[in-house]
Design an enzyme around this catalytic site. Sequence first.
Site, PDB file in Angstrom:
ATOM      1  N   ILE A 172       0.816  -1.215   0.000  1.00  0.00           N
ATOM      2  CA  ILE A 172       0.000   0.000   0.000  1.00  0.00           C
ATOM      3  C   ILE A 172       0.851   1.267   0.000  1.00  0.00           C
ATOM      4  CG2 ILE A 172      -0.346   0.205   2.512  1.00  0.00           C
ATOM      5  CD1 ILE A 172      -3.415   0.765   1.524  1.00  0.00           C
TER       6      ILE A 172
ATOM      7  N   ASP B 277       0.896   0.018   9.290  1.00  0.00           N
ATOM      8  CA  ASP B 277       1.185   1.234  10.057  1.00  0.00           C
ATOM      9  C   ASP B 277       2.689   1.520  10.074  1.00  0.00           C
ATOM     10  OD1 ASP B 277       0.562   3.370  11.671  1.00  0.00           O
ATOM     11  OD2 ASP B 277       0.155   2.191  13.477  1.00  0.00           O
TER      12      ASP B 277
HETATM   13  N1  AR6 Z   1       0.740  -3.131   2.185  1.00  0.00           N
HETATM   14  C1  AR6 Z   1      -0.471  -3.734   2.113  1.00  0.00           C
HETATM   15  N2  AR6 Z   1      -0.897  -4.607   3.049  1.00  0.00           N
HETATM   16  C2  AR6 Z   1      -0.059  -4.893   4.067  1.00  0.00           C
HETATM   17  C3  AR6 Z   1       1.214  -4.300   4.215  1.00  0.00           C
HETATM   18  C4  AR6 Z   1       1.611  -3.377   3.219  1.00  0.00           C
HETATM   19  N3  AR6 Z   1       2.792  -2.758   3.251  1.00  0.00           N
HETATM   20  N4  AR6 Z   1       1.789  -4.796   5.357  1.00  0.00           N
HETATM   21  C5  AR6 Z   1       0.894  -5.662   5.899  1.00  0.00           C
HETATM   22  N5  AR6 Z   1      -0.220  -5.726   5.119  1.00  0.00           N
HETATM   23  P1  AR6 Z   1      -1.905  -5.054   9.952  1.00  0.00           P
HETATM   24  P2  AR6 Z   1      -4.318  -4.710  11.622  1.00  0.00           P
HETATM   25  C6  AR6 Z   1      -1.460  -6.500   5.325  1.00  0.00           C
HETATM   26  O1  AR6 Z   1      -1.297  -5.958  10.966  1.00  0.00           O
HETATM   27  O2  AR6 Z   1      -4.596  -6.159  11.595  1.00  0.00           O
HETATM   28  C7  AR6 Z   1      -0.207  -2.266  13.758  1.00  0.00           C
HETATM   29  O3  AR6 Z   1       0.779  -2.513  14.711  1.00  0.00           O
HETATM   30  C8  AR6 Z   1      -1.438  -7.646   6.294  1.00  0.00           C
HETATM   31  O4  AR6 Z   1      -0.994  -8.816   5.645  1.00  0.00           O
HETATM   32  O5  AR6 Z   1      -1.050  -4.009   9.337  1.00  0.00           O
HETATM   33  O6  AR6 Z   1      -5.448  -3.738  11.398  1.00  0.00           O
HETATM   34  C9  AR6 Z   1      -1.073  -1.076  14.142  1.00  0.00           C
HETATM   35  O7  AR6 Z   1      -0.325  -0.084  14.812  1.00  0.00           O
HETATM   36  C10 AR6 Z   1      -2.904  -7.732   6.674  1.00  0.00           C
HETATM   37  O8  AR6 Z   1      -3.653  -8.470   5.716  1.00  0.00           O
HETATM   38  O9  AR6 Z   1      -3.176  -4.245  10.581  1.00  0.00           O
HETATM   39  C11 AR6 Z   1      -2.087  -1.708  15.047  1.00  0.00           C
HETATM   40  O10 AR6 Z   1      -1.600  -1.842  16.369  1.00  0.00           O
HETATM   41  C12 AR6 Z   1      -3.395  -6.294   6.618  1.00  0.00           C
HETATM   42  O11 AR6 Z   1      -2.406  -5.591   5.853  1.00  0.00           O
HETATM   43  C13 AR6 Z   1      -2.301  -3.073  14.445  1.00  0.00           C
HETATM   44  O12 AR6 Z   1      -1.096  -3.360  13.721  1.00  0.00           O
HETATM   45  C14 AR6 Z   1      -3.577  -5.602   7.947  1.00  0.00           C
HETATM   46  O13 AR6 Z   1      -2.531  -5.995   8.835  1.00  0.00           O
HETATM   47  C15 AR6 Z   1      -3.434  -3.081  13.441  1.00  0.00           C
HETATM   48  O14 AR6 Z   1      -3.655  -4.393  13.021  1.00  0.00           O
END
Ligand code: AR6
Length: 181
Positions: free
Chosen positions: A12, A35
């Site tokens: 993203i 994030d």
């Molecule tokens: N681009 C697109 N998708 C991604 C990327 C990326 N660069 N990196 C991971 N994903 P998550 P949550 C996917 O954990 O579950 C953080 O610490 C990943 O595979 O990023 O909402 C925040 O500060 C998954 O399918 O977010 C919060 O504390 C999706 O993005 C917590 O994580 C979301 O994974 C939020 O957790």
Amino acid sequence: MTVRITLVRGDITAQDTDAIVNAANSSLMGGGGVDGAIHRRGGAAILEECKRIRAEQFPDGLPTGRAVATTAGRLNARWVIHTVGPVYAKSEDRSGLLASCHIESLSIADEIGAKTVAFPAISTGIYGYPLHEAAPVAIRSVLGARTLVEDVRFVLFDEAAFQAFETALAAEQGGDRPAKK
Ligand code: AR6
């Protein structure tokens, strides 16, 4: 006009949409996953604005299901819309909060004038939401939103996430194959 939904596999932080949505936490101070990647690649300007938003508007943190916008710093997008997804719980249906993340993010996009918005699969990483449960909620809430946003791009990090969203989109569109980039 209905929003056009596109599904892509990718990172993203590389998107060139007007806004990208961050799967943040209430503190708005950064974290892992999406994030962490957004703050790393976007630079310190994003955190600075998050700190100001916390101090001025949300001293106790951004509530789950709400959204706010900041600069996107060095990213290709112009804005980052930070939203806080629900932590998955088997004992409680939190899909309303997950839907709210999408609807509120699109409402913030309208406020700032973003016409193209990229979303990650909110809550499906560290927050533990099963992809097959999150994907239909995400797709339905975007399709049902009253918004001026024209293009929503779901940016899925891996094949499993892509497939879950493809299935959900096809189900909503009556079996049509979704646009694949
Ligand atoms: N681009 C697109 N998708 C991604 C990327 C990326 N660069 N990196 C991971 N994903 P998550 P949550 C996917 O954990 O579950 C953080 O610490 C990943 O595979 O990023 O909402 C925040 O500060 C998954 O399918 O977010 C919060 O504390 C999706 O993005 C917590 O994580 C979301 O994974 C939020 O957790």
